[in-house]
Design a protein around this motif. Structure first.
Motif, mmCIF file in Angstrom:
data_model
loop_
_atom_site.group_PDB
_atom_site.id
_atom_site.type_symbol
_atom_site.label_atom_id
_atom_site.label_comp_id
_atom_site.label_asym_id
_atom_site.label_seq_id
_atom_site.Cartn_x
_atom_site.Cartn_y
_atom_site.Cartn_z
ATOM 1 N N ASP A 1 6.352 22.790 -6.503
ATOM 2 C CA ASP A 1 5.880 24.027 -7.126
ATOM 3 C C ASP A 1 4.382 24.258 -6.900
ATOM 4 O O ASP A 1 3.858 25.311 -7.238
ATOM 5 N N HIS A 2 3.705 23.293 -6.277
ATOM 6 C CA HIS A 2 2.299 23.464 -5.911
ATOM 7 C C HIS A 2 2.148 23.938 -4.469
ATOM 8 O O HIS A 2 1.027 24.047 -3.967
ATOM 9 N N GLY A 3 3.264 24.188 -3.804
ATOM 10 C CA GLY A 3 3.220 24.792 -2.479
ATOM 11 C C GLY A 3 2.993 23.849 -1.322
ATOM 12 O O GLY A 3 2.674 24.292 -0.222
ATOM 13 N N VAL A 4 3.138 22.559 -1.542
ATOM 14 C CA VAL A 4 2.953 21.598 -0.458
ATOM 15 C C VAL A 4 4.147 20.653 -0.386
ATOM 16 O O VAL A 4 4.891 20.494 -1.349
ATOM 17 N N THR A 5 4.288 20.030 0.761
ATOM 18 C CA THR A 5 5.281 18.978 0.935
ATOM 19 C C THR A 5 4.534 17.652 0.943
ATOM 20 O O THR A 5 3.580 17.478 1.701
ATOM 21 N N VAL A 6 4.962 16.737 0.066
ATOM 22 C CA VAL A 6 4.296 15.439 -0.070
ATOM 23 C C VAL A 6 5.318 14.333 0.139
ATOM 24 O O VAL A 6 6.419 14.381 -0.401
ATOM 25 N N TYR A 7 4.923 13.345 0.940
ATOM 26 C CA TYR A 7 5.752 12.166 1.169
ATOM 27 C C TYR A 7 4.959 10.942 0.742
ATOM 28 O O TYR A 7 3.749 10.864 0.965
ATOM 29 N N ASN A 8 5.649 9.978 0.137
ATOM 30 C CA ASN A 8 5.066 8.679 -0.160
ATOM 31 C C ASN A 8 5.695 7.673 0.783
ATOM 32 O O ASN A 8 6.920 7.609 0.916
ATOM 33 N N MET A 9 4.843 6.907 1.445
ATOM 34 C CA MET A 9 5.292 5.868 2.358
ATOM 35 C C MET A 9 4.723 4.550 1.845
ATOM 36 O O MET A 9 3.502 4.400 1.760
ATOM 37 N N ASP A 10 5.585 3.615 1.476
ATOM 38 C CA ASP A 10 5.143 2.305 1.015
ATOM 39 C C ASP A 10 5.220 1.330 2.177
ATOM 40 O O ASP A 10 6.265 1.211 2.832
ATOM 41 N N ILE A 11 4.098 0.653 2.419
ATOM 42 C CA ILE A 11 4.029 -0.335 3.492
ATOM 43 C C ILE A 11 3.560 -1.658 2.910
ATOM 44 O O ILE A 11 2.834 -1.681 1.913
ATOM 45 N N SER A 12 4.007 -2.751 3.495
ATOM 46 C CA SER A 12 3.649 -4.060 2.946
ATOM 47 C C SER A 12 3.275 -5.028 4.049
ATOM 48 O O SER A 12 3.646 -4.855 5.215
ATOM 49 N N THR A 13 2.549 -6.047 3.634
ATOM 50 C CA THR A 13 2.179 -7.154 4.510
ATOM 51 C C THR A 13 1.948 -8.369 3.606
ATOM 52 O O THR A 13 1.998 -8.258 2.373
ATOM 53 N N PHE A 14 1.662 -9.510 4.203
ATOM 54 C CA PHE A 14 1.304 -10.680 3.408
ATOM 55 C C PHE A 14 0.343 -11.535 4.210
ATOM 56 O O PHE A 14 0.206 -11.418 5.420
ATOM 57 N N PHE B 1 0.847 -1.181 0.000
ATOM 58 C CA PHE B 1 0.000 0.000 0.000
ATOM 59 C C PHE B 1 0.886 1.236 0.000
ATOM 60 O O PHE B 1 1.945 1.246 0.614
ATOM 61 N N ARG B 2 0.438 2.269 -0.691
ATOM 62 C CA ARG B 2 1.150 3.545 -0.673
ATOM 63 C C ARG B 2 0.323 4.540 0.131
ATOM 64 O O ARG B 2 -0.867 4.715 -0.111
ATOM 65 N N LEU B 3 0.991 5.158 1.089
ATOM 66 C CA LEU B 3 0.394 6.266 1.821
ATOM 67 C C LEU B 3 0.920 7.539 1.186
ATOM 68 O O LEU B 3 2.131 7.717 1.061
ATOM 69 N N THR B 4 0.030 8.399 0.759
ATOM 70 C CA THR B 4 0.404 9.700 0.217
ATOM 71 C C THR B 4 0.104 10.718 1.301
ATOM 72 O O THR B 4 -1.059 10.987 1.603
ATOM 73 N N VAL B 5 1.164 11.236 1.907
ATOM 74 C CA VAL B 5 1.022 12.177 3.010
ATOM 75 C C VAL B 5 1.271 13.574 2.461
ATOM 76 O O VAL B 5 2.397 13.919 2.106
ATOM 77 N N ILE B 6 0.202 14.348 2.356
ATOM 78 C CA ILE B 6 0.316 15.742 1.925
ATOM 79 C C ILE B 6 0.411 16.537 3.215
ATOM 80 O O ILE B 6 -0.587 16.777 3.889
#
Length: 145
Positions: free
Chosen positions: A129-142, A73-78
């Motif tokens: 350039d859109h004025g925000v800080t964005v982080y992507n966090m990838d998490i996994s499980t099975f 799963f990808r968490l998109t943290v704006i």
């Protein structure tokens, strides 16, 4: 076995509990960050979106399971609009640490879902350039299917 939606909902619940976010600040993420920011309504920031990005299947060496299902799963943290006076990189780190701390090693109280692993956290540099800080966090499980 848990469904994609059950796992996604459990991740959302964990993030909401750790951050105090309501449903306008954490949820399933559809589209792109730019579409989110340019939407009809002013976005509630910070925001954390959850998206299933892969489900991979491999053999399982057990008579009780058909295969192993690896989920990412990808968490998109704006995090924040850095154009305002209240912007703080430290606040962004605190938010990331709260999310990381609540998810790392958690099995989401779902039977058969193995503890979450954090694969990576990376800033999305081309969105600045859109004025925000964005982080992507990838998490996994099975889980076994």
């Amino acid at each position: 076995m848990a469904t994609f939606k059950q796992i996604s909902d459990a991740i959302i619940t964990q993030i909401a509990a750790a951050t105090g976010f309501n449903t306008t600040r954490v949820g399933i993420f559809k589209g792109s960050v730019i579409d989110f920011l340019d939407g009809a309504e002013t976005p509630n920031l910070p925001f954390c979106g959850v998206t299933l990005i892969s489900a991979d299947y491999g053999e399982y060496l057990s008579d009780n399971a058909g295969c192993r299902e690896d989920l990412t799963f990808r968490l998109t943290v704006i995090a924040e609009d850095f154009r305002g006076q209240g912007y703080s990189t430290e606040d962004n780190y605190t938010l990331l640490e709260a999310i990381r701390g609540t998810l790392l090693g958690d099995s989401l109280s779902l039977a058969g879902v193995n503890p979450l692993r954090i694969e990576r956290i990376a800033e999305e540099a081309d969105i600045a350039d859109h004025g925000v800080t964005v982080y992507n966090m990838d998490i996994s499980t099975f889980q076994a299917r």
